[in-house]
Design an enzyme around this catalytic site. Structure first.
Site, PDB file in Angstrom:
ATOM      1  N   GLU A   1     -47.430 -24.172 -28.626  1.00 35.62           N
ATOM      2  CA  GLU A   1     -47.199 -24.360 -30.054  1.00 35.62           C
ATOM      3  C   GLU A   1     -46.636 -25.751 -30.320  1.00 35.62           C
ATOM      4  O   GLU A   1     -45.780 -26.234 -29.574  1.00 35.62           O
ATOM      5  CB  GLU A   1     -46.204 -23.293 -30.519  1.00 35.62           C
TER       6      GLU A   1
ATOM      7  N   CYS B   1     -34.298 -15.968 -29.990  1.00 31.11           N
ATOM      8  CA  CYS B   1     -35.433 -16.891 -29.987  1.00 31.11           C
ATOM      9  C   CYS B   1     -36.750 -16.189 -29.701  1.00 31.11           C
ATOM     10  O   CYS B   1     -36.859 -15.450 -28.712  1.00 31.11           O
ATOM     11  CB  CYS B   1     -35.190 -17.987 -28.943  1.00 31.11           C
TER      12      CYS B   1
ATOM     13  N   CYS C   1     -40.692 -19.902 -22.219  1.00 31.37           N
ATOM     14  CA  CYS C   1     -39.365 -20.446 -21.903  1.00 31.37           C
ATOM     15  C   CYS C   1     -38.603 -19.451 -21.033  1.00 31.37           C
ATOM     16  O   CYS C   1     -38.577 -18.257 -21.349  1.00 31.37           O
ATOM     17  CB  CYS C   1     -38.576 -20.726 -23.180  1.00 31.37           C
TER      18      CYS C   1
ATOM     19  N   CYS D   1     -39.521 -20.974 -33.905  1.00 29.90           N
ATOM     20  CA  CYS D   1     -40.261 -21.476 -32.751  1.00 29.90           C
ATOM     21  C   CYS D   1     -40.789 -20.318 -31.917  1.00 29.90           C
ATOM     22  O   CYS D   1     -40.058 -19.403 -31.558  1.00 29.90           O
ATOM     23  CB  CYS D   1     -39.354 -22.372 -31.900  1.00 29.90           C
TER      24      CYS D   1
ATOM     25  N   CYS E   1     -32.940 -16.872 -24.594  1.00 28.40           N
ATOM     26  CA  CYS E   1     -31.934 -16.812 -25.665  1.00 28.40           C
ATOM     27  C   CYS E   1     -32.236 -15.627 -26.578  1.00 28.40           C
ATOM     28  O   CYS E   1     -33.385 -15.395 -26.961  1.00 28.40           O
ATOM     29  CB  CYS E   1     -31.922 -18.121 -26.446  1.00 28.40           C
TER      30      CYS E   1
ATOM     31  N   CYS F   1     -42.815 -31.744 -33.704  1.00 31.03           N
ATOM     32  CA  CYS F   1     -41.976 -30.930 -32.821  1.00 31.03           C
ATOM     33  C   CYS F   1     -42.850 -30.479 -31.658  1.00 31.03           C
ATOM     34  O   CYS F   1     -43.818 -29.733 -31.864  1.00 31.03           O
ATOM     35  CB  CYS F   1     -41.415 -29.731 -33.584  1.00 31.03           C
TER      36      CYS F   1
END
Length: 351
Positions: A98, A125, A118, A337, A122, A111
């Site tokens: 993305e 997220c 990832c 995100c 978190c 961005c």
């Protein structure tokens, strides 16, 4: 000194410097200026294939036509009412990442992602809820900027490494991309921001590079208890140690640190949290970005009210902490995100 691609690592050619492309051209018994032409057409004209470089001799163009430049395909494009555009890009191995184009009256910001997925996990997220696949290569990072620039037909002025992934877990390729974006694409280092949730030793390693980029640290909490709840890796990298490394970074580089603080209603948005944060940052060359939370379906965290945001900001400023509220962009189009990628993956799996 910024990391550079080794000659052995190309192709893909994207991410290579003018000198490296000159050396590469000469391995084909071409004059040095042919490498400079390839450099210009890759970075300034944005070609996707070497066969598009019409100034090259036809015979050599045919010979090198199948050598990859390193460009991706736009898999999905989603435009918000405020002009923000989210892209899902399909990489050579079929992975989806993305990237986001964020236009204002003054500049176009991109961005970029640094990993597929990832590993940090978190709690708030959307990217962290998906599976981590791999690091991105330099060319896959630089390509994101060229793709947005091409689609908007506008020069990119700023790049922020705040997309999918933890940049400091892919530091070598991120540094190579920073070099290329600066020296090849022509974006000033002061217009580049690398964001991290905090990786032991890596902030200091970044500081040793003596770059003029902005370091943005995703803090999200004013104490170790709340930070550990939100950021699992904080168990191994306590808040006090992270802040100590950030202070060392300021000393190393002379550059202030930006602290990103996602404000979650009823979790970290009280006046006591603001005063606690101020105690940590007093006398620190820093700036706090307050970011109202963009809700995702996987968890029940809530976005704070504008009144609560303003009260938090006022509390920081009353303690002489430099801070501001970041205006959310693209709220009508999967703003958080990783949200757009997650939604697309669900759609594909169910179709």
């Amino acid at each position: 000194m910024l990391d550079q691609l080794s000659v052995e690592s190309i192709p893909p050619l994207l991410g290579a410097s003018k000198a490296q492309l000159t050396d590469w051209a000469q391995t084909y018994q071409q004059p040095a200026y042919r490498g400079q032409q390839v450099h210009q057409w890759i970075y300034q004209k944005g070609v996707h294939s070497l066969s598009e470089i019409t100034v090259l001799p036809k015979q050599w163009r045919t010979e090198i036509a199948d050598i990859p430049v390193g460009r991706s395909q736009i898999h999905h494009r989603s435009a918000a009412q405020d002009g923000t555009v989210k892209y899902l890009l399909k990489l050579a191995d079929g992975q989806i990442i993305e990237t986001v184009g964020i236009p204002t009256q003054k500049r176009l910001t991109v961005c970029v992602s640094s990993q597929v997925g990832c590993p940090m996990g978190c709690d708030f997220c959307a990217t962290g809820k998906g599976q981590y696949q791999r690091n991105l290569a330099c060319h896959e990072i630089v390509d994101q900027v060229l793709t947005v620039q091409e689609d908007f037909q506008q020069r990119v002025g700023n790049v922020v490494f705040m997309g999918m992934g933890e940049p400091l877990l892919n530091l070598d390729q991120v540094l190579a991309a920073v070099r290329s974006l600066n020296q090849d694409v022509g974006i000033g280092q002061r217009s580049l921001t690398v964001s991290t949730v905090g990786i032991p030793k890596q902030i200091l390693k970044l500081g040793q590079q003596q770059l003029q980029i902005t370091l943005a640290v995703s803090l999200h909490a004013s104490n170790q208890r709340v930070r550990t709840q939100l950021v699992p890796s904080a168990k191994h990298y306590p808040l006090e140690k992270l802040l100590k490394d950030c202070r060392t970074y300021v000393t190393q580089t002379g550059r202030r640190v930006t602290f990103e603080y996602i404000v979650l209603a009823g979790v970290n948005d009280q006046t006591e949290h603001a005063l606690e944060l101020a105690d940590h940052l007093r006398g620190f060359q820093s700036h706090v970005n307050l970011i109202p939370y963009n809700p995702i379906s996987e968890v029940d965290y809530q976005r704070p009210t504008q009144q609560q945001l303003q009260q938090f900001l006022n509390s920081l400023q009353s303690q002489h902490i430099t801070a501001s509220i970041r205006r959310s962009r693209g709220l009508d189009k999967d703003a958080a995100c990783g949200q757009l990628r997650a939604a697309q993956m669900i759609d594909q799996a169910s179709s």
